[in-house]
Design an enzyme around this catalytic site. Structure first.
Site, PDB file in Angstrom:
ATOM      1  N   ARG A   1      -4.184   3.373 -16.460  1.00  0.00           N
ATOM      2  CA  ARG A   1      -4.370   4.146 -15.219  1.00  0.00           C
ATOM      3  C   ARG A   1      -4.962   5.543 -15.432  1.00  0.00           C
ATOM      4  O   ARG A   1      -5.865   5.938 -14.700  1.00  0.00           O
ATOM      5  CB  ARG A   1      -3.055   4.230 -14.425  1.00  0.00           C
ATOM      6  CG  ARG A   1      -2.472   2.867 -14.049  1.00  0.00           C
ATOM      7  CD  ARG A   1      -1.364   2.953 -13.002  1.00  0.00           C
ATOM      8  NE  ARG A   1      -1.877   3.284 -11.703  1.00  0.00           N
ATOM      9  CZ  ARG A   1      -1.791   4.454 -11.127  1.00  0.00           C
ATOM     10  NH1 ARG A   1      -1.147   5.433 -11.714  1.00  0.00           N
ATOM     11  NH2 ARG A   1      -2.315   4.663  -9.954  1.00  0.00           N
TER      12      ARG A   1
ATOM     13  N   GLY B   1       0.759  -1.248   0.000  1.00  0.00           N
ATOM     14  CA  GLY B   1       0.000   0.000   0.000  1.00  0.00           C
ATOM     15  C   GLY B   1       0.787   1.293   0.000  1.00  0.00           C
ATOM     16  O   GLY B   1       0.212   2.367  -0.203  1.00  0.00           O
TER      17      GLY B   1
ATOM     18  N   CYS C   1     -10.478   4.829 -30.201  1.00  0.00           N
ATOM     19  CA  CYS C   1     -11.671   5.610 -30.511  1.00  0.00           C
ATOM     20  C   CYS C   1     -12.524   5.858 -29.276  1.00  0.00           C
ATOM     21  O   CYS C   1     -13.649   5.365 -29.164  1.00  0.00           O
ATOM     22  CB  CYS C   1     -12.474   4.865 -31.574  1.00  0.00           C
ATOM     23  SG  CYS C   1     -11.466   4.621 -33.029  1.00  0.00           S
ATOM     24  N   GLU C   2     -11.972   6.567 -28.317  1.00  0.00           N
ATOM     25  CA  GLU C   2     -12.699   6.945 -27.108  1.00  0.00           C
ATOM     26  C   GLU C   2     -12.103   8.238 -26.606  1.00  0.00           C
ATOM     27  O   GLU C   2     -10.868   8.368 -26.568  1.00  0.00           O
ATOM     28  CB  GLU C   2     -12.507   5.905 -25.991  1.00  0.00           C
ATOM     29  CG  GLU C   2     -13.250   4.639 -26.190  1.00  0.00           C
ATOM     30  CD  GLU C   2     -13.527   3.901 -24.879  1.00  0.00           C
ATOM     31  OE1 GLU C   2     -13.679   4.536 -23.831  1.00  0.00           O
ATOM     32  OE2 GLU C   2     -13.585   2.669 -24.960  1.00  0.00           O
TER      33      GLU C   2
ATOM     34  N   GLU D   1       3.689  -6.862   1.812  1.00  0.00           N
ATOM     35  CA  GLU D   1       3.366  -7.224   0.418  1.00  0.00           C
ATOM     36  C   GLU D   1       3.429  -5.996  -0.480  1.00  0.00           C
ATOM     37  O   GLU D   1       2.437  -5.649  -1.138  1.00  0.00           O
ATOM     38  CB  GLU D   1       1.947  -7.808   0.344  1.00  0.00           C
ATOM     39  CG  GLU D   1       1.674  -8.990   1.240  1.00  0.00           C
ATOM     40  CD  GLU D   1       0.170  -9.320   1.325  1.00  0.00           C
ATOM     41  OE1 GLU D   1      -0.657  -8.612   0.719  1.00  0.00           O
ATOM     42  OE2 GLU D   1      -0.163 -10.282   2.010  1.00  0.00           O
TER      43      GLU D   1
ATOM     44  N   TYR E   1      -8.443   5.689 -13.526  1.00  0.00           N
ATOM     45  CA  TYR E   1      -8.424   6.363 -12.210  1.00  0.00           C
ATOM     46  C   TYR E   1      -8.169   7.864 -12.320  1.00  0.00           C
ATOM     47  O   TYR E   1      -7.893   8.500 -11.304  1.00  0.00           O
ATOM     48  CB  TYR E   1      -7.296   5.796 -11.340  1.00  0.00           C
ATOM     49  CG  TYR E   1      -7.202   4.298 -11.240  1.00  0.00           C
ATOM     50  CD1 TYR E   1      -8.210   3.558 -10.631  1.00  0.00           C
ATOM     51  CD2 TYR E   1      -6.079   3.622 -11.704  1.00  0.00           C
ATOM     52  CE1 TYR E   1      -8.099   2.178 -10.524  1.00  0.00           C
ATOM     53  CE2 TYR E   1      -5.961   2.243 -11.592  1.00  0.00           C
ATOM     54  CZ  TYR E   1      -6.974   1.530 -11.003  1.00  0.00           C
ATOM     55  OH  TYR E   1      -6.857   0.169 -10.889  1.00  0.00           O
TER      56      TYR E   1
ATOM     57  N   GLY F   1       3.917  -3.649  -3.664  1.00  0.00           N
ATOM     58  CA  GLY F   1       3.950  -3.807  -5.117  1.00  0.00           C
ATOM     59  C   GLY F   1       4.479  -2.519  -5.721  1.00  0.00           C
ATOM     60  O   GLY F   1       5.632  -2.391  -6.103  1.00  0.00           O
ATOM     61  N   ARG F   2       3.590  -1.510  -5.727  1.00  0.00           N
ATOM     62  CA  ARG F   2       3.889  -0.222  -6.351  1.00  0.00           C
ATOM     63  C   ARG F   2       5.219   0.393  -5.882  1.00  0.00           C
ATOM     64  O   ARG F   2       6.008   0.871  -6.684  1.00  0.00           O
ATOM     65  CB  ARG F   2       2.748   0.750  -5.999  1.00  0.00           C
ATOM     66  CG  ARG F   2       2.768   2.046  -6.780  1.00  0.00           C
ATOM     67  CD  ARG F   2       1.743   3.025  -6.198  1.00  0.00           C
ATOM     68  NE  ARG F   2       0.429   2.473  -6.005  1.00  0.00           N
ATOM     69  CZ  ARG F   2      -0.578   2.552  -6.881  1.00  0.00           C
ATOM     70  NH1 ARG F   2      -0.393   3.185  -8.012  1.00  0.00           N
ATOM     71  NH2 ARG F   2      -1.756   2.033  -6.612  1.00  0.00           N
TER      72      ARG F   2
HETATM   73  N1  LLP Z   1      -1.530  -7.004  -1.071  1.00  0.00           N
HETATM   74  C1  LLP Z   1      -2.813  -7.076  -1.458  1.00  0.00           C
HETATM   75  C2  LLP Z   1      -3.687  -8.046  -0.807  1.00  0.00           C
HETATM   76  C3  LLP Z   1      -3.287  -6.231  -2.483  1.00  0.00           C
HETATM   77  O1  LLP Z   1      -4.571  -6.291  -2.845  1.00  0.00           O
HETATM   78  C4  LLP Z   1      -2.404  -5.307  -3.095  1.00  0.00           C
HETATM   79  C5  LLP Z   1      -2.864  -4.424  -4.167  1.00  0.00           C
HETATM   80  C6  LLP Z   1      -1.060  -5.280  -2.658  1.00  0.00           C
HETATM   81  C7  LLP Z   1      -0.661  -6.139  -1.639  1.00  0.00           C
HETATM   82  C8  LLP Z   1      -0.042  -4.345  -3.252  1.00  0.00           C
HETATM   83  O2  LLP Z   1      -0.371  -3.033  -3.010  1.00  0.00           O
HETATM   84  P1  LLP Z   1       0.643  -1.849  -3.404  1.00  0.00           P
HETATM   85  O3  LLP Z   1       1.864  -1.963  -2.504  1.00  0.00           O
HETATM   86  O4  LLP Z   1       0.992  -2.033  -4.820  1.00  0.00           O
HETATM   87  O5  LLP Z   1      -0.140  -0.615  -3.157  1.00  0.00           O
HETATM   88  N2  LLP Z   1      -4.474  -0.988 -10.118  1.00  0.00           N
HETATM   89  C9  LLP Z   1      -4.372  -0.002  -9.051  1.00  0.00           C
HETATM   90  C10 LLP Z   1      -3.799  -0.577  -7.788  1.00  0.00           C
HETATM   91  C11 LLP Z   1      -4.562  -1.773  -7.274  1.00  0.00           C
HETATM   92  C12 LLP Z   1      -3.955  -2.397  -6.050  1.00  0.00           C
HETATM   93  C13 LLP Z   1      -4.597  -3.696  -5.744  1.00  0.00           C
HETATM   94  N3  LLP Z   1      -4.085  -4.404  -4.596  1.00  0.00           N
HETATM   95  C14 LLP Z   1      -3.568   1.201  -9.559  1.00  0.00           C
HETATM   96  O6  LLP Z   1      -3.142   1.186 -10.713  1.00  0.00           O
HETATM   97  O7  LLP Z   1      -3.395   2.170  -8.827  1.00  0.00           O
END
Ligand code: LLP
Length: 411
Positions: A308, A239, A338-339, A273, A312, A275-276
């Site tokens: 994105r 997150g 085409c949008e 966990e 969003y 990601g981003r």
């Molecule tokens: N763990 C769980 C259970 C999750 O659902 C997610 C992301 C993460 C970890 C990783 O979160 P992060 O560290 O990346 O914030 N597509 C959206 C983001 C969706 C995130 C979904 N879950 C965007 O482009 O902003």
């Protein structure tokens, strides 16, 4: 901090010219910096001090197998949400004991695959899901490891669609229900409770929400102590937000320090966990301007390549690969789809004309993975840069691949 920088007015990824990359692989293309990925993974891994830690990169953010191998070699485990992501992680050579299976809707087949691969944990989000896991494990004559995902009712995250920690969201169970599920685990011969987990949302720019959730996790752990329930880990999810257009961000070491203070003296391992915050700044998308029309730059990349902005209203900085001293203009960067919703950036100050090469920044997370074939556009290439070397890690789709799975026989 990333490794995309100008050298004599030309944009480089590490020591590789992005003009050269475009010449070799074409556009649109995603280009990742290995040094940036490794640096960000290390920023997490090296920050654990008082607690034993495990960083499970969230595969949904960037799931290319070469990237997963890079992060595995940097010491990461993986957070997965589907059988497909499990398959990718296994093919990348991940240690299954460092794989966490998240998500609200695991199928029987996905549970079987997770159990058969001996993963670290299933993060369970409802009673019916726990019952199904127990049944599947019984059928296999195995014991499934379980962490219960609680919903702390915390409102955090950048966008309505990516907030996951409020009571009204589909994720996790209330603290009260979590206790019931924990009891159920102890009554089952086929379930072993190993952890407690939560994930409150994405692109979070302040510590407060993480701290609120952690304090609730601690209260629950103390209650469980009284019942002699012993857990292996606390998984606080991902997150952490990143800098898209100059925002202040919380650093991984600040987040981990704050968790370690809250969980001070606890014996459980701390799992995260992210990601981003590991991959977003490690990727750019190269796109070429096909036309300039009024205040529109019509690029060869579109919403199918990077969703994105359309989904969003997310802002991504766009840099010209060749800097010039010409005056900047306020322009919209749009794609060929085409949008009217097909845009990469709106009202951005930039110097660019027809045939110029642009780099859309901070697309290493939720970029390529959310791309599609909309308008029958083949998916972009992915390239990994490592110092002065570059390699194609996913080839650009061609038209044959675009229709490969469809029935082409005459009636
Ligand atoms: N763990 C769980 C259970 C999750 O659902 C997610 C992301 C993460 C970890 C990783 O979160 P992060 O560290 O990346 O914030 N597509 C959206 C983001 C969706 C995130 C979904 N879950 C965007 O482009 O902003």
């Amino acid at each position: 901090m990333d490794h995309f920088h100008y050298k004599k007015g030309e944009l480089f990824a590490e020591e590789v010219s992005l003009n050269d990359v475009a010449k070799e692989y074409g556009t649109p293309s995603y280009v990742y910096s290995k040094a940036t990925l490794e640096r960000h993974a290390k920023a997490y891994i090296d920050s654990f001090d008082l607690m034993d830690g495990l960083v499970c990169f969230s595969v949904k953010a960037l799931s290319n197998i070469t990237i997963l191998k890079t992060l595995k070699n940097a010491g990461c485990g993986f957070d997965i949400v589907s059988g497909g992501e499990l398959h990718r992680a296994i093919v990348a050579g991940a240690d299954p004991r460092k794989i966490i299976f998240s998500g609200v809707g695991k199928s029987k087949a996905e549970m079987e695959a997770g159990i058969n691969n001996d993963i670290l944990s299933f993060n369970i989000e409802s009673g019916p899901e726990l019952d199904r896991l127990a049944n599947v494990a019984e059928g296999l004559n195995k014991i499934a490891p379980v962490a219960i995902r609680f919903n702390p009712n915390v409102d955090a995250g950048a966008h309505e669609f990516t907030k996951t920690g409020r009571k009204s969201d589909k994720f996790g169970v209330s603290v009260e229900s979590a206790k019931i599920l924990i009891k159920k685990c102890s009554e089952s011969d086929n379930l072993k409770l190993v952890g407690l987990t939560c994930h409150i949302g994405s692109q979070i720019m302040e510590l407060q929400g993480f701290q609120d959730a952690a304090k609730q996790a601690l209260d629950l752990l103390i209650e469980l102590d009284k019942l002699n329930v012993v857990l292996d880990f606390i998984d606080m999810g991902g997150g952490l937000g990143v800098n898209y257009i100059g925002e202040d961000t919380v650093q991984p070491f600040q987040l981990i320090k704050s968790y370690e203070e809250i969980f001070s003296g606890r014996k459980e391992r701390l799992i995260l966990e992210p990601g981003r915050s590991i991959s977003a700044n490690a990727g750019i998308m190269l796109t070429r301007v096909e036309y300039k029309k009024d205040n529109f730059l019509i690029a060869d990349a579109a919403m199918n390549d990077l969703l994105r902005p359309a989904l969003y209203q997310a802002h991504h900085d766009v840099w010209p690969v060749m800097k010039t001293d010409n005056p900047k203009e306020k322009l919209n960067i749009v794609g060929p789809i085409c949008e009217t919703g097909d845009f990469l950036a709106k009202d951005i100050n930039i110097v660019a004309s027809q045939n110029d090469l642009l780099a859309v920044k901070t697309v290493g997370a939720y970029g390529f993975v959310m791309s599609s074939n909309y308008n029958s556009r083949p998916r972009a290439a992915e390239i990994l840069v490592d110092k002065d070397k570059h390699a194609l890690i996913r080839k650009r789709e061609d038209y044959a691949e675009l229709i490969a799975l469809e029935d082409k026989e005459d009636d």
